[in-house]
Design an enzyme around this catalytic site. Structure first.
Site, mmCIF file in Angstrom:
data_model
loop_
_atom_site.group_PDB
_atom_site.id
_atom_site.type_symbol
_atom_site.label_atom_id
_atom_site.label_comp_id
_atom_site.label_asym_id
_atom_site.label_seq_id
_atom_site.Cartn_x
_atom_site.Cartn_y
_atom_site.Cartn_z
ATOM 1 N N HIS A 233 61.854 20.308 -72.023
ATOM 2 C CA HIS A 233 61.636 21.453 -72.906
ATOM 3 C C HIS A 233 60.161 21.829 -73.026
ATOM 4 C CE1 HIS A 233 65.728 20.859 -73.912
ATOM 5 N NE2 HIS A 233 65.594 20.160 -75.015
ATOM 6 N N LYS A 324 62.001 21.040 -89.646
ATOM 7 C CA LYS A 324 62.508 21.344 -88.310
ATOM 8 C C LYS A 324 61.833 22.623 -87.846
ATOM 9 C CE LYS A 324 66.751 22.020 -85.626
ATOM 10 N NZ LYS A 324 66.204 23.123 -84.799
#
EC number: 1.1.1.49
Length: 466
Positions: A233, A324
């Site tokens: 990623h 997050k």
């Protein structure tokens, strides 16, 4: 979304259709494609569970209903596309049955939602019954466990498939802000003029998660943060942030430029890496009691090319952090301290922030004068507000795979280069530093940025606490 020109698939075959990925992502993406009238082929599921098509349809509806309000007419169209074959994917006889069900379909897409150890055996079995001649095969990350295994996997796939038949799925490449990076950088002169070592002093990439490994203990303990998110990623995002403009619109034009970035990166230095593990990790089911697997990693790297020479790049990712959020943050160089400035003190450097998750958007942080001091001003854009409802990553990737658009998939050379870059940290992982849940990771991670800007508090959506 564009047609890749290779011809649309006339059948989607999903290996592992009763698995966790299908339950959480695939059925929802298929439903949304059906709703937008972008799905135009039958769907054949393959898995070891002994169930009927009716049971599969019921399971699909339950999976979609977890996150979507179901329109019965849309779901009925999707359900009408489904068929099912159960069996052992390592049994060659299964593929004889599969060949009969595929029938006259001439351009199937095989989506392997299976453990990586099964990728090559499945593809080789498909080749043995001549089911690959005009097919495409999508495989989910991880693409190997290290450089050697990635080379072996690519060799086995390439023995029976052309590179243009392989779709290596990294769902980050389907996220809207990641897709938009190329356009933000090169379609806006105001940004393009700033995007190099002359204007940018350092780059930070953060991927923070406010949860632990949950029920993935056994899987995660064999992987860790470096393999799970950095090698794939975050290095893919780094390449899109720093690459040169593509010379054309093809997938190879884009992937060539990403590959140039990876080739300009030296293997990571273990002395410029900090590994962490949150307290309580070894108590998770499936995790070894003496595990030294990292749940946090921070590192420094550089790109040795004309555009970025001398610009440090800091990457961090961890679990059980305060929020997050995934973001890219670029620091512009300071202006000089001039006589008319308050107290002859230069302002804080301007920053460009691209938030990938949640609520994707872009922020420009500039300085303004108030009385005898500086004040930061934030110019914020929410992509959802300014660009409309985003296409979900798996929806985007499934459609791209079905029409043969390779731009959103990782290429063989990039996979091998990113494993080359991280391999020294796998060979020499170094000390593991414990950190408290809800903190921003181990204190040792701060030492990587000594003499630089330090880790910044991420840009969080309004109303989010960290």
């Amino acid at each position: 979304m564009v047609d890749g020109g290779g011809g649309a698939s006339d059948l989607l075959v999903i290996f592992g259709i009763t698995g966790d990925l299908a339950r959480k992502m695939t059925f929802r993406a298929l439903y949304r494609l059906e709703r937008h009238q972008l799905l135009d082929c039958p769907i054949l599921g393959v898995a070891s569970d002994d169930m009927s098509v009716g049971q599969l349809v019921k399971w699909a509806r339950e999976s979609i209903g977890r996150t979507e309000k179901i329109d019965d007419a849309v779901f009925d169209r999707l359900a009408g596309r489904l068929s099912y074959l159960h069996g052992d994917v390592t049994d060659s006889q299964l593929y004889d049955s599969l060949a009969e069900l595929i029938g006259s379909a001439c351009r199937p897409l095989y989506y392997l939602e299976m453990p990586p150890a099964l990728f090559a055996p499945i593809v080789e079995n498909l080749a043995n019954v001549r089911l690959l001649e005009r097919a495409r095969v999508a495989v989910e990350k991880p693409f190997g466990h290290d450089l050697a295994s990635a080379l072996e996997l690519n060799a086995r796939l390439r023995a029976v498939l052309g590179e243009d038949q392989i779709l290596r799925v990294d769902h980050f490449l389907g996220k809207q802000p990641v897709v938009e990076l190329e356009y933000l950088r090169f379609a806006n002169q105001a940004l393009a003029e700033l995007w190099d070592r002359n204007s940018i002093s350092e780059i930070h990439i953060t991927m923070a998660e406010d949860f632990g490994v949950e029920d993935r203990g056994k899987f995660y303990d064999a992987v860790g943060a470096l393999r799970d998110v950095v090698q794939n990623h975050l290095l893919q995002v780094l390449a899109l942030v720093t690459m040169e403009p593509p010379v054309g619109s093809s997938a190879d034009d884009l992937n060539d430029k990403k590959a140039e970035v990876f080739r300009a990166m030296a293997p990571l230095d273990p002395d410029r890496c900090v590994r962490g593990q949150y307290l309580g990790y070894t108590e998770v089911a499936g995790v070894a009691s003496d595990s030294a697997t990292e749940t946090y990693v921070a590192l420094r790297t550089e790109i040795d090319n004309w555009r970025w020479a001398g610009v440090p790049i800091f990457v961090r990712s961890g679990k059980e952090l305060p929020a997050k959020v995934t973001e890219v943050r670029l620091f512009l160089r300071r202006v000089p301290a001039l006589a008319f400035l308050p107290n002859r003190r230069p302002a804080e450097p301007n920053q460009i922030v691209l938030r990938i998750d949640p609520d994707p958007g872009m922020r420009l942080q500039i300085s303004a004068h108030t009385d005898d001091s500086w004040r930061d001003i934030h110019l914020d854009s929410s992509f959802a507000v300014d660009l409309g409802e985003p296409i979900r990553p798996y929806e985007r990737l499934l459609y791209a795979g079905l029409v043969g658009d390779h731009q959103l998939f990782a290429r063989e050379d990039s996979i091998e280069q990113t494993w080359r870059i991280v391999q020294p940290l796998l060979d020499n992982p170094g000390e593991i530093h414990r950190y408290d849940r809800g903190s921003w990771g181990p204190e040792a991670a701060q030492s990587l940025l000594r003499g630089h800007r330090g880790w910044q508090s991420p840009w969080l959506p309004r109303g989010t606490d960290a």
